[in-house]
Design a protein around this motif. Sequence first.
Motif, PDB file in Angstrom:
ATOM      1  N   ALA A   1      -1.420 -11.042  -6.232  1.00 50.46           N
ATOM      2  CA  ALA A   1      -1.539 -12.138  -5.264  1.00 50.46           C
ATOM      3  C   ALA A   1      -1.262 -11.642  -3.846  1.00 50.46           C
ATOM      4  N   ALA A   2      -0.230 -10.816  -3.703  1.00 52.07           N
ATOM      5  CA  ALA A   2       0.102 -10.287  -2.375  1.00 52.07           C
ATOM      6  C   ALA A   2      -1.018  -9.406  -1.837  1.00 52.07           C
ATOM      7  N   ALA A   3      -1.582  -8.559  -2.685  1.00 52.18           N
ATOM      8  CA  ALA A   3      -2.679  -7.691  -2.258  1.00 52.18           C
ATOM      9  C   ALA A   3      -3.886  -8.520  -1.827  1.00 52.18           C
ATOM     10  N   CYS A   4      -4.211  -9.543  -2.594  1.00 49.66           N
ATOM     11  CA  CYS A   4      -5.342 -10.406  -2.238  1.00 49.66           C
ATOM     12  C   CYS A   4      -5.080 -11.159  -0.931  1.00 49.66           C
ATOM     13  N   ALA A   5      -3.844 -11.610  -0.738  1.00 46.84           N
ATOM     14  CA  ALA A   5      -3.495 -12.315   0.499  1.00 46.84           C
ATOM     15  C   ALA A   5      -3.658 -11.393   1.703  1.00 46.84           C
TER      16      ALA A   5
ATOM     17  N   ASN B   1      -7.879  -3.942   8.755  1.00 44.39           N
ATOM     18  CA  ASN B   1      -7.467  -2.541   8.778  1.00 44.39           C
ATOM     19  C   ASN B   1      -7.961  -1.842   7.517  1.00 44.39           C
ATOM     20  N   ALA B   2      -8.740  -0.777   7.693  1.00 40.62           N
ATOM     21  CA  ALA B   2      -9.344  -0.071   6.556  1.00 40.62           C
ATOM     22  C   ALA B   2      -8.297   0.563   5.650  1.00 40.62           C
TER      23      ALA B   2
ATOM     24  N   VAL C   1      -7.627  -0.365   1.720  1.00 39.88           N
ATOM     25  CA  VAL C   1      -7.670   0.609   0.620  1.00 39.88           C
ATOM     26  C   VAL C   1      -6.362   0.568  -0.166  1.00 39.88           C
ATOM     27  N   GLY C   2      -5.241   0.498   0.531  1.00 39.81           N
ATOM     28  CA  GLY C   2      -3.946   0.407  -0.144  1.00 39.81           C
ATOM     29  C   GLY C   2      -3.847  -0.825  -1.031  1.00 39.81           C
TER      30      GLY C   2
END
Length: 131
Positions: free
Chosen positions: A25-29, A36-37, A41-42
């Motif tokens: 969820a955090a990554a999608c948010a 920022n590229a 990617v991260g």
Amino acid sequence: AVLSDQLAKRLGTARLAALCFLLAAAACAVLAITANAFLSVGCIVLLRLAASVFSPLQSQLQNEQITDVNRASALSVQSVFMASIGCVTNLAFGRAAEGNIRFAMTLACSCCIAALLLFVLWCKALAKIKR
């Protein structure tokens, strides 16, 4: 699978699964709001890591829940159900991404949060049954 097993022993299966939902969820948010590229990617790597850790947990949780004599049939029904849900969500994400990738990532974040809430409710219901 080895990493997932080691983390599950250390944190517990339920906590690790919840952590996977939260990380996804955090990554999608972040993906919904960043341009920022490197950060993107991260976040993609984090999503892949969470999915890789969660996959063996999911199999374990499914196998533990089936006590029926027709175990293979029950697992097949679960597989069909999950594949169907995957088809629907893939279509929804694809359609959302056609309009705006930020909306698609917000939808993905919402799905991860909904999955976490459903997982927590399931864990609580399971705990009541085991008492």
